[in-house]
Structure formats: C-alpha cells, structure tokens
Motif scaffolding. Structure first.
Motif, PDB file in Angstrom:
ATOM      1  N   ASP A   1      70.886  -0.688  40.551  1.00 50.89           N
ATOM      2  CA  ASP A   1      70.399  -0.224  39.248  1.00 50.89           C
ATOM      3  C   ASP A   1      71.596  -0.022  38.329  1.00 50.89           C
ATOM      4  O   ASP A   1      72.426   0.856  38.538  1.00 50.89           O
ATOM      5  CB  ASP A   1      69.629   1.092  39.432  1.00 50.89           C
TER       6      ASP A   1
ATOM      7  N   CYS B   1      68.982  -4.616  38.452  1.00 57.14           N
ATOM      8  CA  CYS B   1      67.937  -4.261  37.493  1.00 57.14           C
ATOM      9  C   CYS B   1      68.494  -3.352  36.396  1.00 57.14           C
ATOM     10  O   CYS B   1      69.627  -2.885  36.467  1.00 57.14           O
ATOM     11  CB  CYS B   1      66.767  -3.575  38.206  1.00 57.14           C
ATOM     12  N   ASN B   2      67.637  -3.107  35.388  1.00 57.49           N
ATOM     13  CA  ASN B   2      67.979  -2.213  34.271  1.00 57.49           C
ATOM     14  C   ASN B   2      69.246  -2.669  33.549  1.00 57.49           C
ATOM     15  O   ASN B   2      70.143  -1.862  33.273  1.00 57.49           O
ATOM     16  CB  ASN B   2      68.161  -0.774  34.759  1.00 57.49           C
TER      17      ASN B   2
ATOM     18  N   TYR C   1      65.788  -7.923  37.665  1.00 58.50           N
ATOM     19  CA  TYR C   1      64.475  -7.306  37.507  1.00 58.50           C
ATOM     20  C   TYR C   1      64.524  -6.279  36.375  1.00 58.50           C
ATOM     21  O   TYR C   1      65.582  -5.736  36.060  1.00 58.50           O
ATOM     22  CB  TYR C   1      64.045  -6.615  38.802  1.00 58.50           C
TER      23      TYR C   1
ATOM     24  N   THR D   1      63.041  -3.277  36.208  1.00 57.48           N
ATOM     25  CA  THR D   1      63.153  -1.898  36.673  1.00 57.48           C
ATOM     26  C   THR D   1      63.343  -1.874  38.184  1.00 57.48           C
ATOM     27  O   THR D   1      63.056  -2.859  38.873  1.00 57.48           O
ATOM     28  CB  THR D   1      61.884  -1.090  36.333  1.00 57.48           C
TER      29      THR D   1
ATOM     30  N   ALA E   1      61.734  -4.485  41.102  1.00 57.74           N
ATOM     31  CA  ALA E   1      62.548  -5.086  42.157  1.00 57.74           C
ATOM     32  C   ALA E   1      61.993  -4.731  43.525  1.00 57.74           C
ATOM     33  O   ALA E   1      61.856  -5.593  44.405  1.00 57.74           O
ATOM     34  CB  ALA E   1      64.000  -4.615  42.025  1.00 57.74           C
TER      35      ALA E   1
END
Length: 242
Positions: A174, A206-207, A228, A230, A234
């Motif tokens: 993340d 992600c993010n 992804y 979020t 994911a």
C-alpha cells in the motif's frame, strides 16, 4: 540586518566500499534536509524527506519572515504530506485538477465496490516503522508508513525480503502515503515481483499517488507490478485467483 534563510541540503552518501552512491541527488530520493538559518546564522534542521516534498514546503514559506511562523508552517505541511490519502487528495499543492484521463478512480477513498476493509485483527509495525502490516487469509498488506524512506533502495529491499520470508500467499504493498518515488525504487519493486513469482507468492501495489503513477508510465516497463485501486481490491483479486 541578516534575514532568515530556508535552505534544502543533503549530505553525500557512500556505499560499503567508500564510493559515492549513484542517483542519490534525484529529487525523489530521501535524505534531503530542510534547514532554517536564523538571523544569528545558527542552523536549525526542521525536516528531512525527498527534495520534491521539501521544495514545495519551502515555496509555501517564501513570504514568511517570522521563524516561529516558518516552523509552524513546516509542521502543518509535513502533517499534510504524511497524512492519509483521504486528507492529501484535497490538498494537492501544485497539481492541476485531474481530468477524465486522470487518476481520480485510483485515489478516490470513498469507493465501495470492493470487499469490506481488512479487519485489523493482526496489525503490527515493522521494527523501525518502515511498514504497518496487516494479515488476513494468508495475505500480508504492507502500508509504507514512512514515505521519506520509500526511495531508499537498500532499506526497501531489506524490508521486502522480510515480508517474503514469512511465506505468505500474497503481498500487497500500500503506497498511499508515498507522494513520489525514485526510479531505482520502482526497479526494485519489479525485481521483487519476479522474486515473488519464483516463490509462488502473488504481489501487487495499490493506492498510487499521481507522482508514482506517472513514474510507472514514464519508465515504460513491459511487465510492471499489478496495480490495484485499494488494498481491498487487491485482496479480493489475489485471494480469489490464488
């Protein structure tokens, strides 16, 4: 009469052989310092981070002469940069509003099309605060908790290695707090993705903030890590396809 100065500086970095580390002066690398030089010429380090972030903070302080107000402004800007995606999206400093082809979908914190948020049953922080870790269904979700050090390749590699040593089903990185990333750090993520493949571990990021998205686009990797919107998105796909 001497005025206060607000400068950005960085000490040179050397490797184990005593040679200068290449690429250390990229604007996205960590280790830069924002230093307040007072009227009496004393130097006061206020903040460390990437040059890009510190430059934006320096610009917001350009019209402020009172040192106390400078310190206050620096503290406010640091809180905004290190805050969650929900807070930072609303206060992008020099970015234009995202257009139809922008990244609003990825940055939108209110999306609810995915599975519920991961329960924080097993939340922990890596030894030096580099990652905040959550575990569910054999998947590790690692939030980069210290964005100032995200571009430190040696440190990034060290912590990624610890994740894969736990032999999870999948790893989700993340990067919601990482505003910018050095190109060599993104190269390291591609290498780590290949290591995960060899260990039969699925991997995704992600993010992504706009700066990191642009970096991926500019590098033009044929096979970049899976991206992804979020952590929930994911997790849903990586668990389902495992």
């Amino acid at each position: 009469m001497h005025r206060r100065l607000l400068i950005i500086t960085k000490d040179p970095e050397f490797d184990d052989r005593g040679e200068v580390v290449l690429g250390q002066c990229e604007p996205f690398t960590s280790g830069w310092k924002l230093v307040l030089v007072n009227a009496d010429r004393t130097q006061e380090p206020l903040l460390s981070g990437t040059y890009t972030d510190l430059r934006k903070i320096q610009e917001t302080c350009s019209s402020i002469e009172d040192p106390d107000k400078v310190r206050k402004r620096v503290g406010e800007m640091r809180a905004l940069i290190n805050s969650s995606v929900t807070e930072t999206v609303a206060v992008e400093f020099d970015e234009e509003e995202p257009g139809p082809s922008g990244s609003t979908k990825i940055l939108d914190p209110t999306q609810t099309d995915f599975m519920p948020a991961i329960p924080e049953k097993m939340t922990e922080t890596s030894g030096d605060g580099f990652f905040e870790l959550k575990k569910q269904q054999g998947v590790i979700v690692a939030l980069v908790a210290d964005p100032d050090r995200a571009s430190d390749v040696a440190l990034l590699n060290q912590h990624l290695k610890k994740l894969i040593e736990q032999k999870p089903k999948a790893i989700v990185l993340d990067m919601g707090r990482v505003q910018n990333l050095a190109s060599r750090a993104m190269q390291e993520l591609c290498i780590f993705r290949d290591q995960c493949v060899s260990e039969n571990v699925r991997f995704g990021i992600c993010n992504l903030r706009k700066g990191v998205q642009k970096l991926i686009e500019n590098l033009g990797h044929e096979n970049p890590p899976s991206v992804y919107a979020t952590p929930e998105a994911a997790l849903a796909e990586l668990v389902e396809t495992k």
